[in-house]
Design an enzyme around this catalytic site. Sequence first.
Site, mmCIF file in Angstrom:
data_model
loop_
_atom_site.group_PDB
_atom_site.id
_atom_site.type_symbol
_atom_site.label_atom_id
_atom_site.label_comp_id
_atom_site.label_asym_id
_atom_site.label_seq_id
_atom_site.Cartn_x
_atom_site.Cartn_y
_atom_site.Cartn_z
ATOM 1 N N HIS A 170 -12.736 6.228 -3.047
ATOM 2 C CA HIS A 170 -11.801 5.261 -2.465
ATOM 3 C C HIS A 170 -12.139 3.837 -2.906
ATOM 4 C CE1 HIS A 170 -8.270 5.129 -0.178
ATOM 5 N NE2 HIS A 170 -8.740 4.382 0.789
ATOM 6 N N GLU B 191 -7.110 -4.701 4.347
ATOM 7 C CA GLU B 191 -7.526 -3.406 3.807
ATOM 8 C C GLU B 191 -8.527 -3.618 2.671
ATOM 9 O OE1 GLU B 191 -4.438 -0.773 2.470
ATOM 10 O OE2 GLU B 191 -5.894 0.768 1.965
ATOM 11 N N CYS C 126 -3.242 7.510 -1.742
ATOM 12 C CA CYS C 126 -4.556 7.617 -2.398
ATOM 13 C C CYS C 126 -5.617 8.278 -1.523
ATOM 14 C CB CYS C 126 -5.075 6.236 -2.783
ATOM 15 S SG CYS C 126 -3.894 5.291 -3.691
ATOM 16 N N CYS D 177 -5.017 0.028 -7.187
ATOM 17 C CA CYS D 177 -3.859 -0.329 -6.340
ATOM 18 C C CYS D 177 -3.791 -1.825 -6.063
ATOM 19 C CB CYS D 177 -3.888 0.470 -5.045
ATOM 20 S SG CYS D 177 -5.258 0.110 -3.948
ATOM 21 N N GLU E 205 -0.162 2.129 8.952
ATOM 22 C CA GLU E 205 -1.375 2.699 9.524
ATOM 23 C C GLU E 205 -1.064 3.171 10.941
ATOM 24 O OE1 GLU E 205 -1.851 -0.143 7.579
ATOM 25 O OE2 GLU E 205 -2.798 1.066 6.023
ATOM 26 N N CYS F 253 0.869 -1.173 0.000
ATOM 27 C CA CYS F 253 0.000 0.000 0.000
ATOM 28 C C CYS F 253 0.909 1.226 0.000
ATOM 29 C CB CYS F 253 -0.877 -0.017 1.250
ATOM 30 S SG CYS F 253 -1.675 1.560 1.549
ATOM 31 N N TYR G 130 -9.335 1.145 -5.180
ATOM 32 C CA TYR G 130 -8.911 -0.247 -4.992
ATOM 33 C C TYR G 130 -8.919 -1.042 -6.293
ATOM 34 C CZ TYR G 130 -8.994 0.453 0.063
ATOM 35 O OH TYR G 130 -8.736 0.885 1.343
ATOM 36 N N THR H 84 -3.911 5.437 7.134
ATOM 37 C CA THR H 84 -2.886 5.001 6.197
ATOM 38 C C THR H 84 -1.895 6.122 5.903
ATOM 39 O OG1 THR H 84 -4.358 3.406 5.202
ATOM 40 C CG2 THR H 84 -2.549 4.177 3.832
HETATM 41 C C1 LIG Z 1 -5.495 -1.423 6.428
HETATM 42 C C2 LIG Z 1 -6.538 -0.385 6.600
HETATM 43 C C3 LIG Z 1 -6.293 0.923 6.172
HETATM 44 C C4 LIG Z 1 -7.232 1.928 6.356
HETATM 45 N N1 LIG Z 1 -6.936 3.215 5.994
HETATM 46 C C5 LIG Z 1 -7.795 4.217 6.304
HETATM 47 C C6 LIG Z 1 -7.457 5.579 6.041
HETATM 48 O O1 LIG Z 1 -6.390 5.883 5.518
HETATM 49 N N2 LIG Z 1 -8.340 6.545 6.370
HETATM 50 C C7 LIG Z 1 -9.507 6.256 6.968
HETATM 51 O O2 LIG Z 1 -10.246 7.180 7.275
HETATM 52 N N3 LIG Z 1 -9.856 4.979 7.239
HETATM 53 C C8 LIG Z 1 -9.032 3.961 6.929
HETATM 54 N N4 LIG Z 1 -9.373 2.646 7.211
HETATM 55 C C9 LIG Z 1 -10.585 2.411 7.964
HETATM 56 C C10 LIG Z 1 -11.726 1.710 7.260
HETATM 57 O O3 LIG Z 1 -12.486 2.586 6.515
HETATM 58 C C11 LIG Z 1 -12.522 0.995 8.368
HETATM 59 O O4 LIG Z 1 -11.749 -0.095 8.778
HETATM 60 C C12 LIG Z 1 -13.908 0.574 7.948
HETATM 61 O O5 LIG Z 1 -14.735 1.672 7.717
HETATM 62 C C13 LIG Z 1 -14.533 -0.347 8.984
HETATM 63 O O6 LIG Z 1 -14.503 0.246 10.247
HETATM 64 P P1 LIG Z 1 -13.917 -0.549 11.496
HETATM 65 O O7 LIG Z 1 -12.565 -1.047 11.130
HETATM 66 O O8 LIG Z 1 -14.033 0.329 12.647
HETATM 67 O O9 LIG Z 1 -14.798 -1.825 11.643
HETATM 68 P P2 LIG Z 1 -16.229 -1.909 12.311
HETATM 69 O O10 LIG Z 1 -16.994 -0.682 11.978
HETATM 70 O O11 LIG Z 1 -16.085 -2.263 13.722
HETATM 71 O O12 LIG Z 1 -16.854 -3.111 11.490
HETATM 72 C C14 LIG Z 1 -16.742 -4.475 11.908
HETATM 73 C C15 LIG Z 1 -17.988 -5.218 11.466
HETATM 74 O O13 LIG Z 1 -19.120 -4.695 12.144
HETATM 75 C C16 LIG Z 1 -20.114 -4.262 11.232
HETATM 76 N N5 LIG Z 1 -20.746 -3.041 11.768
HETATM 77 C C17 LIG Z 1 -20.123 -1.930 12.223
HETATM 78 N N6 LIG Z 1 -21.020 -1.028 12.643
HETATM 79 C C18 LIG Z 1 -22.230 -1.565 12.461
HETATM 80 C C19 LIG Z 1 -23.553 -1.102 12.691
HETATM 81 N N7 LIG Z 1 -23.796 0.083 13.209
HETATM 82 N N8 LIG Z 1 -24.559 -1.931 12.350
HETATM 83 C C20 LIG Z 1 -24.325 -3.153 11.821
HETATM 84 N N9 LIG Z 1 -23.106 -3.634 11.592
HETATM 85 C C21 LIG Z 1 -22.056 -2.858 11.905
HETATM 86 C C22 LIG Z 1 -19.371 -3.987 9.923
HETATM 87 O O14 LIG Z 1 -20.210 -4.091 8.779
HETATM 88 C C23 LIG Z 1 -18.295 -5.060 9.975
HETATM 89 O O15 LIG Z 1 -18.803 -6.271 9.484
HETATM 90 C C24 LIG Z 1 -8.467 1.619 6.984
HETATM 91 C C25 LIG Z 1 -8.722 0.312 7.392
HETATM 92 C C26 LIG Z 1 -7.784 -0.679 7.211
HETATM 93 C C27 LIG Z 1 -8.071 -2.075 7.692
#
Ligand SMILES: Cc1cc2nc3c(=O)[nH]c(=O)nc-3n(C[C@H](O)[C@H](O)[C@H](O)COP(=O)(O)OP(=O)(O)OC[C@H]3O[C@@H](n4cnc5c(N)ncnc54)[C@H](O)[C@@H]3O)c2cc1C
Lengths: 493, 94
Positions: free
Chosen positions: A293, A457, A104, A300, A258, A100, A297, A191
């Site tokens: 975004h 990711e 982006c 990338c 990250e 990564c 994907y 990221t």
């Molecule tokens: C490697 C990596 C790089 C990233 N880079 C960036 C970045 O540069 N900038 C940035 O802003 N973000 C970044 N992200 C964040 C990414 O957008 C989030 O991981 C994603 O939105 C999911 O949020 P979470 O990880 O908190 O998981 P959660 O929100 O905890 O999700 C876990 C599970 O629970 C479910 N869930 C969550 N909330 C609810 C709800 N209210 N109702 C029902 N189901 C629910 C989801 O669908 C999922 O199945 C990155 C993530 C990763 C893993």
Amino acid sequence: MALMTKEQYIESLRALKTQVYMFGEKVENWVDDPIIRPSINCMAMTYELAQQPEYEDLMTATSSLTGKKINRFAHLHQSTDDLRKKVKMQRLLGQKTASCFQRCVGMDAFNAVFSTTYEIDEKYGTHYHENFKKYAEYIQEKDFVVDGAMTDPKGDRGLAPHLQKDPDLFVRIVERREDGIVVCGAKAHQTGSINSHEHLIMPTISMTEADKDYAVSFAVPSDAEGVFMIYGRQSCDTRKLEKGTGIDVGNKQFGGQEALVVFDHVFVPNDRIFMCGEWDFSGMLVERFAGYHRQSYGGCKVGVGDVLIGAAAVAADYNGAAKASHIKDKLIEMTHLNETLYCCGIACSAEGYATKAGNYQIDLLLANVCKQNITRFPYEIVRLAEDIAGGLMVTMPSEADFTSDVKVPTKSEMTIGEYCRKYFKGNGDVPVENRQRIMRFIENLCLGAAAVGYRTESMHGAGSPQAQRIMIARQGNLAHKKELAKALAGIQE
Amino acid sequence: MRFGVKYCGGCNPRYQRGEFLKMISRHFQNRVDFELAKEDTLYDGLLVLGGCSNCCPDYRHFQTKTPPILVWDQDHFNQVTSQIESRLAKAREK
Ligand SMILES: Cc1cc2nc3c(=O)[nH]c(=O)nc-3n(C[C@H](O)[C@H](O)[C@H](O)COP(=O)(O)OP(=O)(O)OC[C@H]3O[C@@H](n4cnc5c(N)ncnc54)[C@H](O)[C@@H]3O)c2cc1C
Ligand code: SF4
């Protein structure tokens, strides 16, 4: 300075006073830290390729704001051609780094904030768009990296921001002043945040009026007072600290990054505020950023996929299995999956449209389909790569064993190194070290440090799978499809 | 003769674009100069080196006296050389 060189970029990071913590301690010289440095090299590639004639057509663009040549990562897309070139650029960088490359998110945030601020101003007579245009010019001129920061820690996922027990679990305004605002909170999973010069903050979900203190978008430098970062560790990260030539790291030169970015009473001056309480636009900003975004994907991850397919084919050569028909077929399947993802990235770009602000937005339905496939296909590509590579990619002794001259008290009187080199030889002509290298490289992508970017990711970045399904349901126009069926089936209601 | 050269961005080239240019330059040694195209220069011709059939580089802003020659496959070598040869011949006639 419209285009920095790779060296200038690295020096520009040293000039910042970014506060970085890792393994419970403050890291003073984080630029040269062996765990962090590969991610900086990766970002530096976005500068290096922009200087090369063989790549500049994708890596650079003409600024719509100044008419100057700029890095495409700071560009406001002016056409569907620009959107396609963005995807191609991302594929190229994935191919060159197998990681990564982190730049982006900033580009996607840039384009989303540009168009959303225009529409906020249109409704409320605010001046966010002018603020943002000035900020964008500054970033383009300096050729800075911007961390696109959307995801909050979110606490209890079932509760709105204002209902959380700890009010800081979503970034919020804690004070409104004449000259600006003061914010508290954090952004998780950021990221490339440590390798960025700037952070562009956006709300993470669609909000209601009760959440209006959380409907905030702004930019701050990485070393603004009250900002600090805690590095996110990756699988196998401490292998980078081991002695040797780095074979066990898999991809010694490049990697992703990250971090948790914390804002503890950070002051934001008025000219760096792009949304401040207009809760009814938080959904638009989230949707536009996520749309870009999800398109990203399709570029990338495809580039990284190209390298993994190549690595699997090399492993098959070294194992002496390349001629087997099922191996050839698996490589075809990997290619088919990878190119399908690329099709999605290109399609949502080709079907893009101009926003009211003038920059181009991708087709939302197709971008969500793109990302939904991304949550699956890289996993299948990894599965096939592991199948082709064989178990050695996870059971092989360390580099230190392969070079060890410790004698084993046996009849043969051979060293550990000699035993390793004897028993891990594959195809007769291939040096054992090459086999070691390709196995470790595949391990790195499938379940080592690079799997953070290539697998998880792909699952969660730009929103978890369910987020795309909601968008697909919203955009899929089921009513139209029902009408089509009824018309052809002769149903009149 | 002076030719400007414009590369595509190289996201998925099916051949070595740099090697192709070297072969062409060698073929026309001392007869045609090839250089990376600059916007403020009027060229006798423009060679556009795409990596694949999409041949997507943006070259409209370059100035050329003759239509650009587009390449996206190394098998285009003979076609390209004969096109440039005929332009050289025409230039000699003048
Ligand atoms: C490697 C990596 C790089 C990233 N880079 C960036 C970045 O540069 N900038 C940035 O802003 N973000 C970044 N992200 C964040 C990414 O957008 C989030 O991981 C994603 O939105 C999911 O949020 P979470 O990880 O908190 O998981 P959660 O929100 O905890 O999700 C876990 C599970 O629970 C479910 N869930 C969550 N909330 C609810 C709800 N209210 N109702 C029902 N189901 C629910 C989801 O669908 C999922 O199945 C990155 C993530 C990763 C893993
Ligand atoms: S011509 Fe082909 S290889 Fe070159 S940038 Fe365009 S799509 Fe990529």
